[in-house]
Design a protein around this motif. Structure first.
Motif, PDB file in Angstrom:
ATOM      1  N   THR A  19     -32.588 -71.523  17.865  1.00 24.66           N
ATOM      2  CA  THR A  19     -31.628 -70.445  18.085  1.00 24.66           C
ATOM      3  C   THR A  19     -30.250 -71.000  18.385  1.00 24.66           C
ATOM      4  OG1 THR A  19     -33.475 -69.457  19.245  1.00 24.66           O
ATOM      5  CG2 THR A  19     -31.446 -68.211  19.193  1.00 24.66           C
ATOM      6  N   LEU A  22     -28.567 -72.183  15.214  1.00 27.08           N
ATOM      7  CA  LEU A  22     -28.033 -71.069  14.426  1.00 27.08           C
ATOM      8  C   LEU A  22     -26.755 -70.523  15.046  1.00 27.08           C
ATOM      9  CD1 LEU A  22     -31.194 -69.049  13.378  1.00 27.08           C
ATOM     10  CD2 LEU A  22     -29.933 -70.728  12.085  1.00 27.08           C
ATOM     11  N   ALA A  23     -26.762 -70.383  16.367  1.00 22.07           N
ATOM     12  CA  ALA A  23     -25.566 -69.857  17.026  1.00 22.07           C
ATOM     13  C   ALA A  23     -24.382 -70.799  16.841  1.00 22.07           C
ATOM     14  CB  ALA A  23     -25.855 -69.630  18.511  1.00 22.07           C
ATOM     15  N   PHE A  26     -22.994 -70.428  13.462  1.00 21.86           N
ATOM     16  CA  PHE A  26     -22.217 -69.205  13.315  1.00 21.86           C
ATOM     17  C   PHE A  26     -20.813 -69.380  13.891  1.00 21.86           C
ATOM     18  CE2 PHE A  26     -20.755 -65.058  13.314  1.00 21.86           C
ATOM     19  CZ  PHE A  26     -20.376 -64.685  14.593  1.00 21.86           C
ATOM     20  N   PRO A  42     -21.039 -62.422   9.303  1.00 22.62           N
ATOM     21  CA  PRO A  42     -21.530 -61.715  10.490  1.00 22.62           C
ATOM     22  C   PRO A  42     -22.481 -62.603  11.262  1.00 22.62           C
ATOM     23  CG  PRO A  42     -22.626 -60.933   8.531  1.00 22.62           C
ATOM     24  CD  PRO A  42     -21.574 -61.873   8.068  1.00 22.62           C
ATOM     25  N   TRP A  43     -22.892 -62.153  12.459  1.00 22.15           N
ATOM     26  CA  TRP A  43     -23.598 -63.040  13.378  1.00 22.15           C
ATOM     27  C   TRP A  43     -24.955 -63.477  12.856  1.00 22.15           C
ATOM     28  CZ3 TRP A  43     -28.317 -61.466  15.122  1.00 22.15           C
ATOM     29  CH2 TRP A  43     -28.602 -60.100  14.991  1.00 22.15           C
ATOM     30  N   PHE A  44     -25.592 -62.669  11.989  1.00 28.39           N
ATOM     31  CA  PHE A  44     -26.941 -63.021  11.557  1.00 28.39           C
ATOM     32  C   PHE A  44     -26.928 -63.861  10.294  1.00 28.39           C
ATOM     33  CE2 PHE A  44     -26.458 -59.914   8.341  1.00 28.39           C
ATOM     34  CZ  PHE A  44     -25.814 -58.853   8.925  1.00 28.39           C
ATOM     35  N   GLN A  45     -25.714 -64.265   9.832  1.00 32.73           N
ATOM     36  CA  GLN A  45     -25.648 -64.995   8.560  1.00 32.73           C
ATOM     37  C   GLN A  45     -26.470 -66.281   8.545  1.00 32.73           C
ATOM     38  OE1 GLN A  45     -23.885 -63.745   5.890  1.00 32.73           O
ATOM     39  NE2 GLN A  45     -24.890 -65.346   4.734  1.00 32.73           N
ATOM     40  N   LEU A  47     -29.160 -67.072  10.108  1.00 35.75           N
ATOM     41  CA  LEU A  47     -30.583 -66.747  10.010  1.00 35.75           C
ATOM     42  C   LEU A  47     -30.925 -66.282   8.597  1.00 35.75           C
ATOM     43  CD1 LEU A  47     -33.216 -66.476  11.509  1.00 35.75           C
ATOM     44  CD2 LEU A  47     -32.600 -64.136  12.083  1.00 35.75           C
ATOM     45  N   ALA A  48     -30.043 -65.449   8.031  1.00 34.18           N
ATOM     46  CA  ALA A  48     -30.287 -64.977   6.669  1.00 34.18           C
ATOM     47  C   ALA A  48     -30.305 -66.136   5.683  1.00 34.18           C
ATOM     48  CB  ALA A  48     -29.211 -63.960   6.289  1.00 34.18           C
ATOM     49  N   ASP A  49     -29.379 -67.082   5.861  1.00 36.14           N
ATOM     50  CA  ASP A  49     -29.350 -68.241   4.978  1.00 36.14           C
ATOM     51  C   ASP A  49     -30.621 -69.056   5.093  1.00 36.14           C
ATOM     52  OD1 ASP A  49     -25.799 -68.967   5.326  1.00 36.14           O
ATOM     53  OD2 ASP A  49     -26.914 -67.651   3.981  1.00 36.14           O
TER      54      ASP A  49
END
Lengths: 206, 412, 154
Positions: A19, A22-23, A26, A42-45, A47-49
């Protein structure tokens, strides 16, 4: 037992590291985008990647040494994840510590670069070979300053144990002044280690 | 003369560093390039042949679509050639409007190039900034012509749209904004040490080589060759405009950057002058459908260099021969010379420095089965075998060993 | 006398056979036809002695009975002199000008590929602009070239 499992898997273990990574990614992308007059992801990018990349096809060059080629990324991940065992995150005491673990941590963190080289070399593709040779060349440039700055702070704390070093500096907060130069040098060498611009020659487009 | 340590690396036609399809075969020793050979022709679309089967007006639209960024250059050059054959006298207002769109196109192209150059040297922030400014130009062009690229402004005999005073005011406002920002880029280009160090000495083309290899446009002007079709062979309204031809004697990519950035400033000056001096009058003259027999050669200073069109007519409504020589074709042969003795890492910026536009360069033929419209679906395995055959026959490289390894998974 | 007039005068003095062949279309544009045998004399004179140092392009065209090849030369980018030769349809052959202009390489390859005009002395190399698997004696820019019904593209 439960405590150890919790520490390793959840906090400050693999889930927390994941986590946090990822943060950090970002923040890095958003900041550089705003500096360039753009909006940024956006903040979830991240994770999406990550999820998207998991679904991609694994391409194996046919002449490559399959076993080494497949094993290298695993080795890199394992080495860097193992190093967190000795790095104090939440308190001044790390999950495990022994005398001399500064050297072990530095060594574990050098392994990923060596795996880039081996993986690139064994893939038998001209482009990867050029990148592999370049990453090894860069290694010589930034490893020595990084080691020197970290070991200098270890010398000041009079110990080769990361947890004891952390304890020492938490007791003598004024000593950060002596390590200021070392810190700046280590920060720049870290850019090289992570192959971020302007040290991203190994993954550059030529 | 192949040393055992020399490695041959194919570069292109699909490669993340190249923005246009071209193929280089470079021989490397370590990181140094010892030899290179260039192959182009990947964007060949058969435009010259297609022009012979269409009327002049249809050809104008076809020629315009040779390239997105130089579209107005090609369209104007073609229109000029046809008008010269037909002996038409174009009204002054139309000539001024043509020059205005031409200069706006040049601004657009140079800003785009600055961004691409920044990206090739790893300076992504410059890419983001210049492409943001490019949006300003494209909005203005959309206001004037209705489209962001491929403006259908020309017709045989003049232009199709007029510039109203309110549009002219918008253009002047945009030019003011852009001039502010371009001054910032000039400061970067001339004072930023990292850029100067990165670009100096890269892609050197001496003045003698520039002339003997036939380089045109900013590539030649950065080597001290003061050739600019707008000054030497004035067309449209350029005979009456006051501007300087920017040259530099640096002969390398840095010189080309400086030339293009300073040309931006000249373009702003010219746009202001055009809008101030635009004469009133009609927009077109009536052009005949059947152009009398004759021939004409017309030249235009596209953002990348000298664009040369030759048209021959035979009295019918379709041309007999249309020949287009885009500036990149003249410049690409200098690239091999520029790459001599350089490092691999310099390849993208050297190629980008001539501002390649291979859509303009190759205009060859693609045949479609226009009658029946059926297409063949070629399964992956058959394609694999076909590609091995192709390489064996045309390049002398035998990949059949690959085939054996994959035979089991493909079940050929 | 304008620059174009003086060029025409000089050429006609040097090559008397040229007398009516040089046409001044307008300012800065001159067109001239020359027989193939005398082509290199005139070309050499234009390039070496009259400083036409820039070759804009080489245009090839199918004129029905003959092929026309036009060499567009320019002096300092100002005057464009288009020199045309006519060669026979049967066995079209010309000599290369890459000795004078290195960039003529690409232009002459275009002549070879699209029209089938053999250029003697051209260094061997890749075809341009047609793709590698195009049939070797298929020349699209000729007037009698028909759109084939299907071409295989992998």
């Amino acid at each position: 037992m439960i405590q150890a499992l919790f520490s390793i898997l959840i906090f400050p273990g693999l889930l927390f590291l994941f986590t946090f990574a990822l943060a950090a990614e970002f923040i890095d992308r958003k900041l550089s985008a705003r500096l360039q007059n753009r909006m940024g992801p956006p903040w979830f990018q991240p994770l999406a990647d990550f999820i998207k990349l998991l679904g991609k096809e694994n391409i194996l060059p046919c002449d490559a040494d399959v076993h080494i080629f497949k094993f290298m990324p695993v080795l890199a991940l394992t080495a860097s994840a193992t190093s967190f065992l000795y790095i104090p995150l939440w308190q001044t005491k790390a999950l495990n510590s022994f005398n001399g673990d500064v050297i072990v941590v530095l060594y574990l963190l050098t392994i990923p670069t060596l795996t880039y080289f081996l993986g690139g070399w064994y893939s038998r593709s001209v482009y990867s070979m050029i990148g592999a040779v370049r990453s090894l060349t860069q290694l010589f440039a930034y490893e020595v300053p990084l080691f020197m700055s970290i070991l200098a702070s270890a010398l000041l704390a009079n110990s080769w144990n990361l947890s004891e070093i952390a304890l020492f500096y938490s007791r003598h907060p004024g000593y950060w002044l002596f390590n200021f130069i070392g810190f700046s040098i280590a920060l720049i060498s870290l850019l090289g280690k992570l192959e971020k611009t302007p040290f991203d020659i190994p993954e550059a487009e030529t | 003369m192949h040393n055992s340590q020399d490695v041959q690396v194919p570069f292109g036609p699909q490669h993340p560093a190249l923005k246009e399809p071209e193929s280089f075969l470079i021989t490397l020793r370590g990181e140094k390039i010892t030899a290179s050979s260039v192959k182009i022709g990947y964007n060949h679309r058969g435009i010259e042949k297609a022009c012979e089967e269409r009327t002049y007006i249809q050809d104008l639209y076809l020629i315009e679509r040779i390239c997105g960024i130089c579209s107005h250059s090609h369209a104007t050059a073609f229109a000029q050639a046809v008008e010269e054959i037909a002996g038409l006298e174009i009204p002054k207002r139309a000539l001024y409007i043509r020059s205005l769109i031409g200069e706006l196109e040049r601004v657009h192209s140079h800003l785009l190039w600055l961004g691409v150059a920044g990206h090739e040297i790893g300076f992504d922030t410059l890419l983001m900034y210049t492409w943001r400014d490019r949006e300003v130009v494209m909005d203005i062009l959309a206001l004037l012509t209705g489209n962001r690229v491929n403006y259908g402004m020309n017709t045989i005999g003049g232009v199709r749209r007029d510039i109203t005073p309110s549009q002219a005011k918008e253009v002047l406002k945009a030019v003011d904004i852009l001039e502010e920002r371009t001054k910032y880029y000039i400061k970067i280009a001339t004072q930023e040490t990292t850029i100067i160090e990165r670009l100096s000495g890269v892609g050197v083309l001496s003045k003698k080589d520039a002339i003997s290899l036939g380089a045109v446009g900013p590539t030649a002007r950065a080597s001290g060759v003061a050739r600019d079709v707008r000054k030497d062979d004035p067309y449209a309204a350029y005979g009456e405009l006051d501007f300087k031809v920017i040259t530099s004697d640096k002969c390398d990519v840095y010189g080309r950057t400086v030339v293009r950035v300073l040309e931006l400033m000249e373009s702003y000056k010219m746009i202001r002058q055009i809008l101030k001096d635009m004469p009133e009058g009609p927009l077109t003259v009536r052009a005949p459908r059947k152009i009398p027999a004759g021939e004409a050669a017309s030249r235009y200073e596209a953002p990348r260099g000298e664009d040369f069109h030759y048209v021959r007519s035979n009295g019918t409504e379709k041309p007999d021969r249309v020949k287009v020589r885009a500036p990149t074709l003249a410049n690409v042969q200098a690239v091999s010379k520029m790459l001599e003795d350089r490092y691999l890492a310099d390849m993208p910026i050297v190629i980008a420095a001539i501002d390649p536009c291979f859509s303009c360069t190759d205009r060859s033929i693609v045949i479609k089965n226009s009658g029946t419209r059926n297409s063949k679906t070629i399964p992956w395995e058959v394609l694999h075998v076909q590609s091995i055959e192709w390489y064996k026959e045309h390049k002398g490289i035998d990949f059949s060993a690959l085939n054996k390894k994959y035979a089991k998974s493909f079940k050929i | 006398m304008s620059a174009e007039e003086s060029i025409k005068q000089e050429l006609e003095n040097k090559f008397p056979f040229f007398k009516d062949a040089v046409v001044i279309k307008r300012q800065r544009r001159i067109f001239a036809d020359v027989p193939q045998e005398r082509f290199f004399d005139v070309f050499n004179y234009l390039v070496r002695d009259m400083q036409f140092s820039h070759l804009c392009t080489i245009t090839g065209m199918d004129e029905g009975e003959t092929f026309g090849v036009i060499y567009h030369l320019s002096r300092d980018g100002v005057v464009v002199f288009s020199l045309r030769i006519h060669i026979s349809h049967e066995a079209p052959k010309i000599k290369t000008v890459t000795g004078y202009f290195l960039e003529a390489d690409a232009y002459e390859r275009e002549l070879e590929d699209l029209l089938g005009i053999k250029v003697e002395g051209l260094a061997s190399g890749q075809r341009y602009p047609l793709p590698d698997n195009w049939p070797k004696d298929d020349h699209p820019l000729r007037k009698d070239w028909k759109l084939k019904s299907e071409v295989d593209h992998a």
